[in-house]
Motif scaffolding. Structure first.
Motif, short mmCIF file in Angstrom:
data_model
loop_
_atom_site.label_atom_id
_atom_site.label_comp_id
_atom_site.label_asym_id
_atom_site.label_seq_id
_atom_site.Cartn_x
_atom_site.Cartn_y
_atom_site.Cartn_z
N GLU A 56 17.26 88.87 50.54
CA GLU A 56 18.72 88.73 50.38
C GLU A 56 19.29 87.81 51.44
OE1 GLU A 56 20.82 92.39 50.09
OE2 GLU A 56 19.59 93.18 48.46
N ALA A 57 18.74 87.89 52.65
CA ALA A 57 19.20 87.01 53.71
C ALA A 57 18.85 85.56 53.42
CB ALA A 57 18.60 87.44 55.05
N VAL A 58 17.73 85.32 52.74
CA VAL A 58 17.35 83.96 52.36
C VAL A 58 18.37 83.40 51.35
CG1 VAL A 58 15.62 82.55 51.18
CG2 VAL A 58 14.90 84.28 52.83
N VAL A 59 18.75 84.20 50.38
CA VAL A 59 19.75 83.75 49.40
C VAL A 59 21.08 83.47 50.11
CG1 VAL A 59 21.08 84.37 47.35
CG2 VAL A 59 18.66 85.00 47.51
N THR A 60 21.45 84.35 51.02
CA THR A 60 22.69 84.14 51.79
C THR A 60 22.63 82.83 52.56
OG1 THR A 60 23.11 86.51 52.00
CG2 THR A 60 24.16 85.08 53.61
N GLU A 61 21.49 82.54 53.19
CA GLU A 61 21.34 81.30 53.94
C GLU A 61 21.41 80.09 53.01
OE1 GLU A 61 20.38 78.26 56.74
OE2 GLU A 61 21.45 80.18 56.81
N LEU A 62 20.83 80.20 51.84
CA LEU A 62 20.88 79.10 50.88
C LEU A 62 22.32 78.74 50.54
CD1 LEU A 62 19.44 77.19 48.84
CD2 LEU A 62 19.49 79.09 47.20
N GLU B 179 17.97 76.93 56.61
CA GLU B 179 17.03 77.05 57.71
C GLU B 179 16.37 78.43 57.74
OE1 GLU B 179 16.29 74.52 59.43
OE2 GLU B 179 17.95 73.15 59.00
N PRO B 180 15.05 78.48 57.62
CA PRO B 180 14.35 79.77 57.77
C PRO B 180 14.65 80.43 59.12
CG PRO B 180 12.87 78.13 56.82
CD PRO B 180 14.12 77.40 57.21
N LYS B 181 14.86 79.62 60.17
CA LYS B 181 15.15 80.17 61.49
C LYS B 181 16.41 81.02 61.46
CE LYS B 181 14.76 80.40 66.05
NZ LYS B 181 13.65 81.12 66.71
N ALA B 182 17.40 80.61 60.67
CA ALA B 182 18.65 81.37 60.59
C ALA B 182 18.44 82.75 59.98
CB ALA B 182 19.68 80.58 59.77
N VAL B 183 17.46 82.85 59.09
CA VAL B 183 17.15 84.13 58.45
C VAL B 183 16.50 85.07 59.45
CG1 VAL B 183 15.90 85.24 56.55
CG2 VAL B 183 16.90 82.98 56.22
N CYS B 184 15.87 84.50 60.46
CA CYS B 184 15.15 85.29 61.47
C CYS B 184 16.02 85.60 62.68
CB CYS B 184 13.90 84.57 61.93
SG CYS B 184 12.71 84.24 60.62
N GLU B 185 17.33 85.44 62.55
CA GLU B 185 18.23 85.71 63.66
C GLU B 185 18.07 87.14 64.14
OE1 GLU B 185 22.99 85.34 64.73
OE2 GLU B 185 22.23 84.66 62.80
N GLY C 194 11.43 71.25 62.43
CA GLY C 194 11.97 72.53 62.00
C GLY C 194 11.31 73.04 60.73
N ALA C 195 11.23 74.37 60.61
CA ALA C 195 10.71 74.99 59.40
C ALA C 195 11.70 74.80 58.26
CB ALA C 195 10.45 76.47 59.64
N LYS C 196 11.20 74.64 57.04
CA LYS C 196 12.04 74.48 55.84
C LYS C 196 11.48 75.35 54.72
CE LYS C 196 14.16 71.19 58.09
NZ LYS C 196 15.47 71.47 58.72
N ILE D 216 7.29 81.01 62.36
CA ILE D 216 7.95 81.67 61.24
C ILE D 216 7.00 81.72 60.05
CG2 ILE D 216 9.87 81.54 59.60
CD1 ILE D 216 11.49 80.15 61.78
N SER D 217 6.83 82.88 59.49
CA SER D 217 5.86 83.06 58.41
C SER D 217 6.52 83.57 57.15
CB SER D 217 4.77 84.05 58.84
OG SER D 217 5.32 85.34 59.00
N VAL D 218 5.86 83.37 56.04
CA VAL D 218 6.33 83.90 54.77
C VAL D 218 6.38 85.42 54.84
CG1 VAL D 218 5.75 84.20 52.33
CG2 VAL D 218 5.57 81.93 53.38
#
Length: 418
Positions: free
Chosen positions: A284-290, A259-265, A59-61, A274-276
């Motif tokens: 903002e979605a990355v912070v929410t996932e964190l 999970e980066p995958k969760a941000v790409c929902e 998995g991507a991290k 999944i790319s940068v």
């Protein structure tokens, strides 16, 4: 001093940070440096692992590269004090001033030059765990007390003057983004082939020589962990199964990885694609996932309903030196359920019930007194040790009435009896 863990950064000035106080900056510049020979070795390690463990998933991290932390707008003396970071915060030797919350601290930039043994672990020296500290001036010349951010790398952090309880600290905590995490992307395969490799020490030395950064060739996936506090003042620990990859049989806090995958929902993209660039539009979605991922882990590992969990409070980031300094963001989360209710839910089994074999409760008072001299300390895995140290530094529930009686040990599994 425990060589297994150290504190990269803590948020004691604000008793922890809420989601609105944290930003992320995503860039390919923050990815791991690559090398053809190293990439071939990583592939070989992965192929060998999946032969023996075919259930493994690459998995991507998120990769933690560095961070910026805004100092409080006031407080502290005129002379900066270099605090020794990169070691377990031994309250009697390394960080004596932090144990008292009326301490006023400034700091200059310190860099710990770790000495690495052949196994890739960090040798932190004979005294308080720091063999050499080199003071460096920041590239920013703004006055320290002016509230401007300064960059800290993965070797140490600047301890800012601590704000006293009051309107100034509360206003600062509610209305301003204080921490920026600089993130790239990595994956589980890269973690196994770098941080978890027997050649991790060699990779760190190469990184220092070739890139001026011992961590340049390491995956450094960012994990999360949660100090979960029950309604009756107990902290939840779980005993890891002997079947898990790391720290089998030891006590841990619930945790995992954002999970980066969760941000790409909602976006049709394969995990390995999944790319940068894709994530840069979703900071903002990355912070929410964190922040939400730690609650998800609590739900899956302890079987606690999400609706019973309070808003996560970020205490800081700890480093696990049994995996070459892998970082983990540690949170404090209140729960509206009692320890007895959580114990009952745990034994009903959650989604990831197979990862642990028992649930254990420790009072918040005992957690504050726990240190490396305690017999229980040896039962904790590195991630739990880092979380305990941060809890003792940050005291996220400090304003809570500590005289409130907690539930009798007879109603929950006691660490002393475990």
């Amino acid at each position: 001093m425990d060589p297994e863990v150290s504190v990269l950064l803590h948020c004691a000035d604000w008793r922890g940070l809420l989601k609105s106080q944290v930003h992320v900056e995503l860039s390919e510049r923050f990815n791991r440096q690559t090398d053809p020979v190293l990439e071939q070795n990583i592939d070989e390690v992965w192929k060998e692992r999946i032969i023996n463990e075919p259930w493994l998933f690459n998995g991507a991290k998120f990769r933690l590269h560095s961070f910026t932390l805004t100092p409080p707008p006031s407080g502290g003396g005129d002379s900066p004090t270099l605090m020794k970071k990169g070691c377990l915060c031994d309250k009697d030797r390394c960080l004596p001033a932090i144990s008292a919350f009326d301490a006023q601290l400034n700091s200059s930039c310190g860099r710990v030059r770790d000495h690495i043994d052949q196994s890739g672990h960090t040798d932190r020296g004979p005294s308080c765990g720091v063999n050499e500290i080199e003071t460096r001036t920041s590239t920013q010349t703004t006055d320290f007390n002016a509230g401007e951010p300064r960059v800290c790398n993965m070797f140490g952090t600047k301890l800012q003057p601590q704000l006293q309880p009051g309107p100034e600290r509360d206003t600062c905590r509610k209305n301003k983004a204080l921490l920026t995490l600089r993130l790239g992307l990595t994956c589980y395969k890269d973690f196994l082939g770098t941080n978890w490799s027997q050649k991790a020490g060699e990779l760190r030395r190469r990184g220092e020589i070739e890139f001026g950064d011992p961590l340049a060739l390491l995956a450094q996936p960012l994990g999360v962990g949660g100090v979960l506090c029950t309604r009756d003042g107990q902290v939840v620990l779980i005993r890891r199964s002997q079947r898990v990859a790391e720290a089998g049989g030891l006590l841990d806090i619930p945790g995992g990885h954002p999970e980066p995958k969760a941000v790409c929902e909602g976006v049709c993209v394969r995990e390995d694609k999944i790319s940068v660039e894709l994530l840069q539009k979703r900071e903002e979605a990355v912070v929410t996932e964190l922040f939400s991922s730690v609650c998800t882990e609590i739900r899956d590992e302890v079987n606690v309903p999400m609706g019973s969990l309070g808003e996560p409070v970020l205490m800081g980031v700890a480093l696990n030196h049994t995996s070459s300094g892998r970082p983990s963001a540690e949170f404090y989360i209140r729960c509206s359920l009692s320890s007895a209710e959580i114990q009952e839910l745990y034994w009903q089994g959650g989604t990831e019930a197979h990862e642990s074999t028992d649930i254990v409760f420790l009072s918040q008072t005992d957690l504050l007194q726990l240190d490396k001299s305690s017999p229980l300390w040896s039962e904790l895995c590195p991630s739990a040790k880092g979380a305990v140290v941060l809890y003792q530094l940050v005291l996220p529930d400090h304003e809570v009435d500590s005289t409130k009686p907690t539930q009798s040990p007879s109603t929950s599994t006691s660490l002393q009896d475990d």
